[in-house]
Enzyme design. Structure first.
Site, short mmCIF file in Angstrom:
data_model
loop_
_atom_site.label_atom_id
_atom_site.label_comp_id
_atom_site.label_asym_id
_atom_site.label_seq_id
_atom_site.Cartn_x
_atom_site.Cartn_y
_atom_site.Cartn_z
N GLU A 196 35.67 -19.48 -17.78
CA GLU A 196 36.18 -18.98 -19.06
C GLU A 196 37.62 -18.48 -18.89
O GLU A 196 38.49 -18.74 -19.72
CB GLU A 196 35.30 -17.83 -19.58
CG GLU A 196 33.86 -18.19 -19.88
CD GLU A 196 32.94 -17.97 -18.70
OE1 GLU A 196 33.40 -18.09 -17.53
OE2 GLU A 196 31.75 -17.67 -18.93
N GLY A 250 33.55 -6.46 -8.99
CA GLY A 250 34.17 -6.67 -10.30
C GLY A 250 33.83 -5.56 -11.28
O GLY A 250 34.72 -4.99 -11.91
N ARG A 251 32.55 -5.15 -11.35
CA ARG A 251 32.15 -4.15 -12.32
C ARG A 251 32.56 -2.74 -11.92
O ARG A 251 32.34 -1.78 -12.64
CB ARG A 251 30.64 -4.24 -12.55
CG ARG A 251 29.82 -4.19 -11.29
CD ARG A 251 28.39 -4.64 -11.54
NE ARG A 251 27.60 -4.72 -10.31
CZ ARG A 251 27.52 -5.80 -9.54
NH1 ARG A 251 28.20 -6.89 -9.88
NH2 ARG A 251 26.79 -5.80 -8.43
N GLU A 336 24.01 -5.56 -14.01
CA GLU A 336 24.46 -6.52 -12.99
C GLU A 336 24.30 -5.90 -11.59
O GLU A 336 24.12 -6.61 -10.60
CB GLU A 336 25.91 -6.96 -13.21
CG GLU A 336 26.30 -8.18 -12.39
CD GLU A 336 27.63 -8.80 -12.82
OE1 GLU A 336 28.68 -8.30 -12.36
OE2 GLU A 336 27.60 -9.74 -13.62
N HIS A 367 22.70 4.45 -38.81
CA HIS A 367 22.59 3.67 -40.06
C HIS A 367 22.18 2.23 -39.76
O HIS A 367 22.37 1.35 -40.59
CB HIS A 367 23.92 3.72 -40.80
CG HIS A 367 24.35 5.13 -41.09
ND1 HIS A 367 23.94 5.84 -42.19
CD2 HIS A 367 25.11 5.99 -40.36
CE1 HIS A 367 24.44 7.07 -42.15
NE2 HIS A 367 25.16 7.19 -41.05
N LYS A 495 26.17 -20.71 -13.92
CA LYS A 495 27.48 -21.39 -13.87
C LYS A 495 27.30 -22.84 -13.44
O LYS A 495 27.92 -23.75 -13.98
CB LYS A 495 28.40 -20.66 -12.90
CG LYS A 495 28.74 -19.25 -13.33
CD LYS A 495 29.56 -18.52 -12.27
CE LYS A 495 29.81 -17.09 -12.70
NZ LYS A 495 30.53 -16.30 -11.66
O1 F6P Z 1 29.71 -13.97 -13.20
C1 F6P Z 1 29.69 -12.58 -13.09
C2 F6P Z 1 31.04 -12.14 -12.60
O2 F6P Z 1 31.27 -12.60 -11.31
C3 F6P Z 1 31.16 -10.63 -12.63
O3 F6P Z 1 30.57 -10.01 -11.53
C4 F6P Z 1 32.65 -10.49 -12.68
O4 F6P Z 1 33.06 -9.21 -13.10
C5 F6P Z 1 33.01 -11.57 -13.70
O5 F6P Z 1 32.07 -12.62 -13.44
C6 F6P Z 1 34.42 -12.07 -13.64
O6 F6P Z 1 34.68 -12.53 -12.35
P1 F6P Z 1 36.23 -12.77 -11.93
O7 F6P Z 1 36.92 -11.43 -12.03
O8 F6P Z 1 36.14 -13.30 -10.54
O9 F6P Z 1 36.84 -13.76 -12.89
#
Ligand code: F6P
Length: 526
Positions: A196, A250-251, A336, A367, A495
């Site tokens: 994406e 990432g999170r 996650e 609401h 994916k």
């Molecule tokens: O697919 C999940 C994930 O890997 C998350 O853990 C991560 O935050 C997100 O996709 C985006 O990943 P990236 O920062 O590598 O594009």
């Protein structure tokens, strides 16, 4: 193998289940149920918990070795076994002195800070009025949350617009009316291989070239990644690539260069205050014994509510417009991290792990879905997040916000009997069979628990402390559930399948799949 201490927790759960919550919540001593931490306090007095249950949970945490796991986290130990990595998000807030990666991490932070400062001062050769932040998941949700939480609505500084979805309408909306000549396109992707984000990065570059031409376009591009070579291949200039450490999940990454758009738009002061607040929570979590460690006790309560008592989900109700993205952020952070079923700890699992986490901003939820929370037949562990400084100086409206949050929590606990409803109707002059029937529908069972997280305010320090608290709660929860909170093998399969199905929709052989998927491919392929 079942941990002996867990059997005791289950026995406590059975006892608590047989105790009416309203009676339990009539605490003679509130102190053990108000947990303090930097910039906030947590009121769990309305939850189905008591001293006996907490003692059993503390013993369970001891048998799980939570304290030594916390030490290992802050010693950059390998707490992410399946990827053979430490987890270093806390080191981004200044606590990492002496760990092997700290010099590199400091250099990465300095490079980002210098770029943010230069950008704010017009040093890119054009005024940056908007940052187009392209990323998804942890490369998107944290920055979105923090931008809402910390932006100064009156500021003349840069704005941030976010693009995450592969649906080109997302990009179209984010760039509607946007002037490319004053926009910096920032591609944020730890792996730099998320489809994406790759798609939106291409749209971003094409958009810049269309409006500015090839040469100018490159001046308006930058990238954040732990794979700088991939960012370079994509076309970002060396001095516009901002690395982040592989060992920052990432999170858990908003504090890293992933937060570069925030550093540019908020400025160094607010950014450093955000990190300072998180660092205070780090110290609390690292140095406080489990008996008075708030993130650890929240994790213990999570395991009690969701695993021992079997409550399947948590509803996060953020009673602050600035925190409207908190439920979305916590969905990724917690689900996650702990939405897993493979034991990491040799003692195995003790039962179902993380709950579904969902929610909304207060008072809007009142609401829409609060009806089910009050009269429905499904349980949820409800969590209110409230700021004592609600209303941003407009106390009557801030007061209304707080009053609504407190009212919802009280109503969930107290309920309303049909008899009480009948009395209310009688006071309005409504009596007889019709009133009795209406009262029957007005009954609310009550005995529905909730936690209230009470923030001192929504300053950068408090927001930093709040999010760090959730990070540490999530980590501690993973340890107690016996899983690895830092990997995410469950997201990879989708994916791979998406790539195969994309090929099928483009006319390729769909291969062997279930009948529904094959029919849907045939209905949508071109
Ligand atoms: O697919 C999940 C994930 O890997 C998350 O853990 C991560 O935050 C997100 O996709 C985006 O990943 P990236 O920062 O590598 O594009």
């Amino acid at each position: 193998m079942t941990l002996a201490s867990w059997l005791k927790v289950e026995a406590e759960a059975a006892r608590i289940r047989a105790t009416e919550l309203r009676a339990l919540a009539a605490r003679s001593d509130m102190a053990p149920f108000v947990w303090s931490a930097p910039h906030l306090e947590v009121d769990v007095a309305k939850q189905p918990i008591d001293a006996g249950a907490m003692a059993a949970l503390q013993a369970f945490a001891a048998e799980r070795g939570l304290e030594s796991k916390i030490k290992s986290l802050f010693a950059a130990g390998i707490v992410n076994a399946s990827e053979n990595r430490p987890a270093l998000h806390w080191a981004l807030r200044g606590g990492g002195k002496g760990i092997p990666a700290i010099d590199t991490m400091n250099r990465e932070a300095e490079k980002a800070a210098a770029f943010a400062d230069r950008t704010r001062k017009g040093g890119l050769g054009f005024p940056v009025e908007t940052i187009l932040h392209i990323g998804i998941g942890g490369s998107d949700l944290g920055p979105r949350l923090m931008w809402d939480a910390l932006r100064d609505y009156a500021s003349e500084g840069p704005d941030i617009r976010f693009v995450a979805n592969v649906d080109p309408e997302d990009f179209a909306e984010a760039t509607a009316g946007l002037d490319a000549s004053t926009t910096l396109v920032l591609v944020v992707s730890k792996s730099f291989k998320t489809p994406e984000t790759a798609s939106n990065a291409q749209l971003g570059r094409e958009w810049l070239v269309k409006h500015l031409g090839e040469e100018q376009a490159n001046k308006h591009l930058a990238a954040v990644s732990s794979a700088p070579d991939k960012a370079k291949t994509w076309g970002a200039a060396e001095d516009r690539i901002f690395p982040m450490d592989e060992a920052v999940g990432g999170r858990y990454s908003v504090w890293s260069s992933v937060g570069l758009s925030l550093q540019i738009a908020l400025g160094a002061d607010r950014w450093s205050r955000l990190l300072a607040g998180a660092a205070e929570m780090d110290s609390h979590f690292r140095d406080t014994p489990l008996a008075s460690n708030t993130p650890a006790r929240l994790a213990m309560m999570d395991v009690f509510l969701h695993t021992a008592l079997g409550i399947p989900n948590r509803t996060v109700l953020a009673y602050a417009h600035r925190l409207r993205k908190l439920p979305d952020f916590l969905q990724q952070l917690e689900m996650e991290s702990n939405g897993k079923s493979t034991a990491d700890d040799k003692a195995g699992l003790v039962g179902p792990t993380a709950p579904m986490v969902w929610g909304s901003v207060g008072t809007l939820g009142q609401h829409s879905f609060h009806q089910l929370l009050h009269q429905g037949m499904r349980q949820s562990a409800i969590e209110f997040v409230v700021s004592r400084e609600a209303g941003a100086g407009d106390w009557p409206r801030g007061r209304a916000l707080i009053a609504n949050a407190l009212a919802q929590a009280e109503g969930l606990l107290a309920g309303r009997s049909a008899a009480e409803a009948e009395k209310q109707l009688a006071a309005q002059g409504k009596m007889g069979p019709a009133a009795i029937e209406q009262a029957r529908h007005m009954g609310m069972p009550g005995n529905r628990g909730s936690t209230t997280v009470l923030l001192d305010d929504t300053t950068p320090e408090s927001i930093g402390a709040l999010i760090a608290m959730y990070e540490h709660r999530t980590f501690a929860g993973g340890i107690l559930w016996g899983i690895n909170p830092f990997d995410q093998w469950g997201v990879e399969r989708g994916k791979v399948l998406a790539e195969e199905l994309d090929n099928a929709l483009a006319g390729g052989d769909p291969g062997k799949r279930d009948p529904s998927t094959l029919r849907l491919v045939s209905r949508t392929r071109r």
